[in-house]
Design a protein around this motif. Structure first.
Motif, PDB file in Angstrom:
ATOM      1  N   ILE A 106       0.960  -1.077   0.104  1.00 16.34           N
ATOM      2  CA  ILE A 106      -0.063  -0.046  -0.060  1.00 16.34           C
ATOM      3  C   ILE A 106       0.993   1.294  -0.069  1.00 16.34           C
ATOM      4  O   ILE A 106       0.401   2.330  -0.556  1.00 16.34           O
ATOM      5  CB  ILE A 106      -1.105  -0.083   1.410  1.00 16.34           C
ATOM      6  N   ARG A 107       1.945   1.245   0.895  1.00 16.10           N
ATOM      7  CA  ARG A 107       2.622   2.354   0.836  1.00 16.10           C
ATOM      8  C   ARG A 107       3.399   2.468  -0.709  1.00 16.10           C
ATOM      9  O   ARG A 107       3.641   3.745  -1.021  1.00 16.10           O
ATOM     10  CB  ARG A 107       3.784   2.101   1.924  1.00 16.10           C
ATOM     11  N   ASN A 108       3.696   1.531  -1.101  1.00 16.01           N
ATOM     12  CA  ASN A 108       4.478   1.544  -2.637  1.00 16.01           C
ATOM     13  C   ASN A 108       3.424   2.232  -3.529  1.00 16.01           C
ATOM     14  O   ASN A 108       3.857   2.963  -4.382  1.00 16.01           O
ATOM     15  CB  ASN A 108       4.932   0.169  -3.126  1.00 16.01           C
ATOM     16  N   MET A 109       2.189   1.576  -3.343  1.00 18.40           N
ATOM     17  CA  MET A 109       1.246   2.276  -4.079  1.00 18.40           C
ATOM     18  C   MET A 109       1.060   3.753  -3.992  1.00 18.40           C
ATOM     19  O   MET A 109       0.813   4.473  -4.922  1.00 18.40           O
ATOM     20  CB  MET A 109      -0.122   1.357  -4.230  1.00 18.40           C
ATOM     21  N   GLU A 110       0.941   4.043  -2.702  1.00 18.20           N
ATOM     22  CA  GLU A 110       0.950   5.374  -2.581  1.00 18.20           C
ATOM     23  C   GLU A 110       1.923   6.432  -3.007  1.00 18.20           C
ATOM     24  O   GLU A 110       1.484   7.420  -3.648  1.00 18.20           O
ATOM     25  CB  GLU A 110       0.822   5.509  -1.203  1.00 18.20           C
ATOM     26  N   THR A 111       3.081   5.888  -2.824  1.00 16.42           N
ATOM     27  CA  THR A 111       4.176   6.536  -3.272  1.00 16.42           C
ATOM     28  C   THR A 111       4.162   6.679  -5.011  1.00 16.42           C
ATOM     29  O   THR A 111       4.351   7.668  -5.439  1.00 16.42           O
ATOM     30  CB  THR A 111       5.528   5.910  -3.202  1.00 16.42           C
ATOM     31  N   THR A 112       3.876   5.582  -5.633  1.00 13.67           N
ATOM     32  CA  THR A 112       3.654   5.646  -6.986  1.00 13.67           C
ATOM     33  C   THR A 112       2.619   6.592  -7.526  1.00 13.67           C
ATOM     34  O   THR A 112       2.723   7.393  -8.489  1.00 13.67           O
ATOM     35  CB  THR A 112       3.331   4.269  -7.544  1.00 13.67           C
ATOM     36  N   LEU A 113       1.558   6.365  -6.726  1.00 16.07           N
ATOM     37  CA  LEU A 113       0.370   7.290  -7.423  1.00 16.07           C
ATOM     38  C   LEU A 113       0.706   8.622  -7.175  1.00 16.07           C
ATOM     39  O   LEU A 113       0.524   9.659  -7.869  1.00 16.07           O
ATOM     40  CB  LEU A 113      -0.909   7.111  -6.506  1.00 16.07           C
ATOM     41  N   SER A 114       1.406   8.926  -5.845  1.00 11.24           N
ATOM     42  CA  SER A 114       1.810  10.477  -5.575  1.00 11.24           C
ATOM     43  C   SER A 114       2.672  10.948  -6.945  1.00 11.24           C
ATOM     44  O   SER A 114       2.836  12.118  -7.047  1.00 11.24           O
ATOM     45  CB  SER A 114       2.648  10.486  -4.285  1.00 11.24           C
ATOM     46  N   ASP A 115       3.611  10.118  -7.148  1.00 10.23           N
ATOM     47  CA  ASP A 115       4.558  10.566  -8.070  1.00 10.23           C
ATOM     48  C   ASP A 115       4.003  10.671  -9.341  1.00 10.23           C
ATOM     49  O   ASP A 115       4.210  11.692  -9.960  1.00 10.23           O
ATOM     50  CB  ASP A 115       5.698   9.410  -8.042  1.00 10.23           C
TER      51      ASP A 115
END
Length: 158
Positions: free
Chosen positions: A81-90
Motif C-alpha cells: 500500500i505504501r508503494n502504491m501510495e508513493t507511485t500514485l503520488s509520483d
C-alpha cells in the motif's frame, strides 16, 4: 571451554541443537533475556539451562508461527500500500507538472496582453481628445452657401 562447574556449549553446538542461524539465536536470546557469557579467552558459551530455555522459547515461537505469518502478510500488504501510495503520488505530481509546464508561457502572454490593453486604452483617450478638438474646429466654420464655408472669429473669452 572454561569449566564453570556446569557443562557449557559453544555457539556452534547451540546452532546445531536449535537448528538455527546466529540471527535467530540472537532473537531467541533477546526474547529469553539471556546474555551469552565469554570465557577467559573471549570465546562465547552457553549453559545447558540457557540452551534448554532457548529451546522452550523457540518452541513457543514455532507455535505462534501462524500469527507471525499473518503479521508478515499484513506487513507485506502495508508495504504494498505504501508503494502504491508513493507511485500514485509520483504519477499525480508528474501529471500536474506536465499540465502546469505551459503555464509560464500563458502568464507571460497574459501580462503582454494586459500591457497592450493599457496601451490601447491610452490611445483611445488620446483619439477622443483629438476628435473633440476636430469637432470644435469643424464647428468654428459657418456655411455661407454654394459649398463655401467661412471660419468664425473666435473670441478670447469663448
Amino acid at each position: 571451554m572454561e569449566d564453570t562447574g556446569a557443562k557449557t556449549l559453544s555457539p556452534q553446538q547451540v546452532r546445531n541443537i536449535l537448528n538455527a542461524d546466529n540471527k535467530e539465536i540472537v532473537d531467541l536470546c533477546k526474547r529469553a533475556s539471556i546474555l551469552p557469557k565469554k570465557n577467559a579467552k573471549g570465546q562465547t558459551y552457553f549453559s545447558y539451562d540457557e540452551v534448554k530455555h532457548l529451546r522452550e522459547i523457540q518452541a513457543q515461537k514455532t507455535m505462534s508461527y501462524p500469527v507471525e505469518r499473518n503479521t508478515s502478510a499484513v506487513a507485506n500488504i502495508l508495504t504494498s500500500i505504501r508503494n502504491m501510495e508513493t507511485t500514485l503520488s509520483d504519477k499525480i505530481a508528474q501529471v500536474i507538472d506536465e499540465k502546469l509546464e505551459g503555464m509560464d508561457e500563458v502568464v507571460v502572454e497574459l501580462i503582454r496582453c494586459k500591457t497592450d490593453n493599457e496601451t490601447l486604452k491610452q490611445k483611445i483617450i488620446d483619439l477622443n481628445k483629438e476628435v473633440y478638438q476636430l469637432k470644435n474646429d469643424l464647428n468654428s466654420y459657418k456655411h455661407v452657401g454654394l459649398g463655401l464655408y467661412k471660419k468664425k472669429e473666435r473670441h478670447v473669452w469663448e
